[in-house]
Design a protein around this motif. Structure first.
Motif, mmCIF file in Angstrom:
data_model
loop_
_atom_site.group_PDB
_atom_site.id
_atom_site.type_symbol
_atom_site.label_atom_id
_atom_site.label_comp_id
_atom_site.label_asym_id
_atom_site.label_seq_id
_atom_site.Cartn_x
_atom_site.Cartn_y
_atom_site.Cartn_z
ATOM 1 N N UNK A 8 82.058 42.373 35.899
ATOM 2 C CA UNK A 8 81.567 41.252 35.096
ATOM 3 C C UNK A 8 81.216 41.691 33.675
ATOM 4 N N UNK A 9 80.694 42.896 33.523
ATOM 5 C CA UNK A 9 80.406 43.404 32.170
ATOM 6 C C UNK A 9 81.693 43.578 31.368
ATOM 7 N N UNK A 10 82.726 44.127 32.005
ATOM 8 C CA UNK A 10 83.989 44.339 31.298
ATOM 9 C C UNK A 10 84.653 43.022 30.921
ATOM 10 N N UNK A 11 84.664 42.073 31.829
ATOM 11 C CA UNK A 11 85.398 40.823 31.610
ATOM 12 C C UNK A 11 84.659 39.858 30.694
ATOM 13 N N UNK A 12 83.328 39.751 30.845
ATOM 14 C CA UNK A 12 82.584 38.697 30.153
ATOM 15 C C UNK A 12 81.678 39.191 29.025
ATOM 16 N N UNK A 13 81.514 40.498 28.864
ATOM 17 C CA UNK A 13 80.644 41.065 27.822
ATOM 18 C C UNK A 13 79.332 40.277 27.730
ATOM 19 N N UNK A 14 78.580 40.227 28.822
ATOM 20 C CA UNK A 14 77.393 39.369 28.870
ATOM 21 C C UNK A 14 76.253 39.854 27.986
ATOM 22 N N UNK A 15 75.487 38.887 27.508
ATOM 23 C CA UNK A 15 74.237 39.199 26.813
ATOM 24 C C UNK A 15 73.188 39.602 27.839
ATOM 25 N N UNK A 16 73.315 39.030 29.019
ATOM 26 C CA UNK A 16 72.410 39.364 30.115
ATOM 27 C C UNK A 16 73.179 39.228 31.421
#
Length: 94
Positions: free
Chosen positions: A12-20
């Motif tokens: 999920x971090x790689x795909x969506x580059x989340x703020x949180x």
């Protein structure tokens, strides 16, 4: 953090580059229910805040997340409780 939780977090971090991003193994609350197995990592709560969700409805956002985690579902991940927010929605919530 277990192997499945780490895979969820990483993908999920790689795909969506989340703020949180928060990934919580909730399997212990589902003991004896469908999909539960010894050792857990079958049921998760995921909260993700990402600009990638801009212009997407709730169902479309969930489909994006589920598609990203298709390998984990094939390997035994049973359920995700998802909260998917844009940065603006997250700011309004706080």
């Amino acid at each position: 953090m277990g192997k499945v939780a780490m895979a969820i977090d990483s993908k999920l971090r790689q795909r969506f580059e989340p703020l949180r991003l928060a990934v919580e193994d909730d399997s212990s609350r589902h003991h004896g229910h469908a999909g539960w197995r010894e050792g857990g990592e079958t049921h998760f709560n995921v909260e993700i805040v990402s600009a990638a969700f801009e212009g997407q409805g709730r169902v479309a956002r969930q489909r994006l997340v589920y598609a990203e985690l298709s390998e984990e579902f094939a390997a035994g991940l049973h359920a995700l409780a998802l909260t998917t927010l844009t940065p603006a929605e997250d700011a309004a919530k706080r």
